[in-house]
Design a protein around this motif. Sequence first.
Motif, PDB file in Angstrom:
ATOM      1  N   ALA A 178      23.382 -23.227 -14.558  1.00  5.83           N
ATOM      2  CA  ALA A 178      24.215 -22.158 -13.990  1.00  5.83           C
ATOM      3  C   ALA A 178      23.344 -20.991 -13.524  1.00  5.83           C
ATOM      4  N   TYR A 179      22.352 -20.655 -14.323  1.00  8.15           N
ATOM      5  CA  TYR A 179      21.451 -19.544 -13.997  1.00  8.15           C
ATOM      6  C   TYR A 179      20.725 -19.811 -12.678  1.00  8.15           C
ATOM      7  N   LEU A 180      20.221 -21.034 -12.535  1.00  8.91           N
ATOM      8  CA  LEU A 180      19.496 -21.383 -11.311  1.00  8.91           C
ATOM      9  C   LEU A 180      20.428 -21.462 -10.106  1.00  8.91           C
ATOM     10  N   HIS A 181      21.629 -21.957 -10.319  1.00 12.18           N
ATOM     11  CA  HIS A 181      22.590 -22.014  -9.213  1.00 12.18           C
ATOM     12  C   HIS A 181      22.893 -20.607  -8.723  1.00 12.18           C
ATOM     13  N   ARG A 182      23.150 -19.684  -9.631  1.00 14.13           N
ATOM     14  CA  ARG A 182      23.447 -18.298  -9.266  1.00 14.13           C
ATOM     15  C   ARG A 182      22.231 -17.675  -8.581  1.00 14.13           C
ATOM     16  N   ALA A 183      21.033 -17.926  -9.113  1.00 11.73           N
ATOM     17  CA  ALA A 183      19.806 -17.383  -8.508  1.00 11.73           C
ATOM     18  C   ALA A 183      19.615 -17.930  -7.095  1.00 11.73           C
ATOM     19  N   ALA A 184      19.932 -19.200  -6.891  1.00 17.79           N
ATOM     20  CA  ALA A 184      19.796 -19.822  -5.570  1.00 17.79           C
ATOM     21  C   ALA A 184      20.759 -19.186  -4.572  1.00 17.79           C
ATOM     22  N   VAL A 185      21.994 -19.016  -4.984  1.00 24.78           N
ATOM     23  CA  VAL A 185      22.990 -18.404  -4.101  1.00 24.78           C
ATOM     24  C   VAL A 185      22.574 -16.973  -3.760  1.00 24.78           C
ATOM     25  N   ASN A 186      22.141 -16.223  -4.756  1.00 23.40           N
ATOM     26  CA  ASN A 186      21.696 -14.841  -4.512  1.00 23.40           C
ATOM     27  C   ASN A 186      20.503 -14.802  -3.565  1.00 23.40           C
ATOM     28  N   MET A 187      19.566 -15.727  -3.738  1.00 22.21           N
ATOM     29  CA  MET A 187      18.388 -15.779  -2.869  1.00 22.21           C
ATOM     30  C   MET A 187      18.821 -16.068  -1.425  1.00 22.21           C
ATOM     31  N   ALA A 188      19.731 -16.999  -1.252  1.00 15.34           N
ATOM     32  CA  ALA A 188      20.219 -17.338   0.095  1.00 15.34           C
ATOM     33  C   ALA A 188      20.938 -16.148   0.729  1.00 15.34           C
ATOM     34  N   LEU A 189      21.789 -15.483  -0.047  1.00 13.32           N
ATOM     35  CA  LEU A 189      22.518 -14.326   0.480  1.00 13.32           C
ATOM     36  C   LEU A 189      21.563 -13.188   0.835  1.00 13.32           C
ATOM     37  N   ASP A 190      20.546 -12.972   0.004  1.00 13.83           N
ATOM     38  CA  ASP A 190      19.533 -11.953   0.321  1.00 13.83           C
ATOM     39  C   ASP A 190      18.808 -12.298   1.620  1.00 13.83           C
ATOM     40  N   HIS A 191      18.490 -13.570   1.771  1.00 13.46           N
ATOM     41  CA  HIS A 191      17.804 -14.016   2.992  1.00 13.46           C
ATOM     42  C   HIS A 191      18.673 -13.759   4.221  1.00 13.46           C
ATOM     43  N   ILE A 192      19.943 -14.113   4.124  1.00 15.80           N
ATOM     44  CA  ILE A 192      20.869 -13.905   5.242  1.00 15.80           C
ATOM     45  C   ILE A 192      20.978 -12.414   5.560  1.00 15.80           C
ATOM     46  N   ASP A 193      21.090 -11.606   4.521  1.00 19.47           N
ATOM     47  CA  ASP A 193      21.208 -10.160   4.701  1.00 19.47           C
ATOM     48  C   ASP A 193      19.955  -9.575   5.359  1.00 19.47           C
ATOM     49  N   LYS A 194      18.780  -9.984   4.897  1.00 21.99           N
ATOM     50  CA  LYS A 194      17.525  -9.498   5.487  1.00 21.99           C
ATOM     51  C   LYS A 194      17.418  -9.920   6.945  1.00 21.99           C
ATOM     52  N   ASN A 195      17.839 -11.137   7.228  1.00 24.37           N
ATOM     53  CA  ASN A 195      17.801 -11.636   8.607  1.00 24.37           C
ATOM     54  C   ASN A 195      18.685 -10.793   9.520  1.00 24.37           C
ATOM     55  N   LYS A 196      19.863 -10.429   9.026  1.00 23.65           N
ATOM     56  CA  LYS A 196      20.771  -9.596   9.820  1.00 23.65           C
ATOM     57  C   LYS A 196      20.152  -8.231  10.091  1.00 23.65           C
ATOM     58  N   ARG A 197      19.564  -7.634   9.049  1.00 26.33           N
ATOM     59  CA  ARG A 197      18.974  -6.298   9.215  1.00 26.33           C
ATOM     60  C   ARG A 197      17.777  -6.313  10.154  1.00 26.33           C
ATOM     61  N   ARG A 198      17.061  -7.412  10.188  1.00 23.19           N
ATOM     62  CA  ARG A 198      15.914  -7.528  11.078  1.00 23.19           C
ATOM     63  C   ARG A 198      16.332  -7.872  12.504  1.00 23.19           C
ATOM     64  N   GLY A 199      17.596  -8.131  12.675  1.00 22.15           N
ATOM     65  CA  GLY A 199      18.064  -8.526  14.006  1.00 22.15           C
ATOM     66  C   GLY A 199      17.690  -9.944  14.334  1.00 22.15           C
ATOM     67  N   GLY A 200      17.581 -10.775  13.291  1.00 23.89           N
ATOM     68  CA  GLY A 200      17.229 -12.176  13.484  1.00 23.89           C
ATOM     69  C   GLY A 200      18.288 -12.904  14.283  1.00 23.89           C
ATOM     70  N   ALA A 201      17.911 -14.033  14.802  1.00 26.03           N
ATOM     71  CA  ALA A 201      18.844 -14.828  15.604  1.00 26.03           C
ATOM     72  C   ALA A 201      20.014 -15.254  14.730  1.00 26.03           C
ATOM     73  N   PRO A 202      21.220 -15.085  15.221  1.00 29.84           N
ATOM     74  CA  PRO A 202      22.368 -15.520  14.431  1.00 29.84           C
ATOM     75  C   PRO A 202      22.343 -17.028  14.254  1.00 29.84           C
ATOM     76  N   GLN A 203      22.825 -17.478  13.122  1.00 27.71           N
ATOM     77  CA  GLN A 203      22.849 -18.908  12.872  1.00 27.71           C
ATOM     78  C   GLN A 203      23.934 -19.545  13.720  1.00 27.71           C
ATOM     79  N   GLU A 204      23.620 -20.741  14.214  1.00 27.79           N
ATOM     80  CA  GLU A 204      24.601 -21.451  15.010  1.00 27.79           C
ATOM     81  C   GLU A 204      25.720 -21.936  14.103  1.00 27.79           C
ATOM     82  N   ILE A 205      26.948 -21.830  14.594  1.00 23.97           N
ATOM     83  CA  ILE A 205      28.071 -22.338  13.826  1.00 23.97           C
ATOM     84  C   ILE A 205      28.857 -23.317  14.667  1.00 23.97           C
ATOM     85  N   SER A 206      29.411 -24.278  13.989  1.00 23.74           N
ATOM     86  CA  SER A 206      30.169 -25.320  14.686  1.00 23.74           C
ATOM     87  C   SER A 206      31.510 -24.753  15.140  1.00 23.74           C
TER      88      SER A 206
END
Length: 178
Positions: free
Chosen positions: A69-97
């Motif tokens: 559970a600890y690792l799952h939560r850490a993984a989700v938090n890491m992914a969300l942080d990555h997405i957030d940093k990407n948005k702030r940097r003006g990174g390319a939006p992810q393609e969505i279906s």
Amino acid sequence: MPENARLQKLLQEDERQFMEALFKTFFPLVCKAIYRLVPDMATAEDLAQEVFIKIWNRRDQLGEVYFKAYLHRAAVNMALDHIDKNKRRGGAPQEISPAQEELVATAPVVHVKETKARIQQAVDALPEKCREIFVLSRYEEMSYKEIAQTLQISVKTVENQMITALKKLRVSLREFLE
């Protein structure tokens, strides 16, 4: 010996063996959890490695945790942080279906942090045994049989506690379910 108990013992006895066992056991799970939010396998693997580096750096602060559970939560938090940093940097939006686009277009605007906080409050408000079983089932993705073996209780008790937990959560979170 259940996996979590074995890892706790290794953490106390040999940190390097603990980390190796933790990595071998849970790296695929961490990658999968990150990949669900960041659908790029190379990035997911890089972020998963960062999760394990953070755990290594904080290994003396782990205490009694359910590692899955600890690792799952850490993984989700890491992914969300990555997405957030990407948005702030003006990174390319992810393609969505188109299906995801339709889902986003019809979804109500919800404040994610507020929702997560409310869910956590509702889970925290559950009776202790009920909460423990719910966390093992939903966050650690353990089967009822695995939970019963880990907690040394019957599968029927696990089922009854999950029914109770879900009923209480439905009541606590009814405004989000309407």
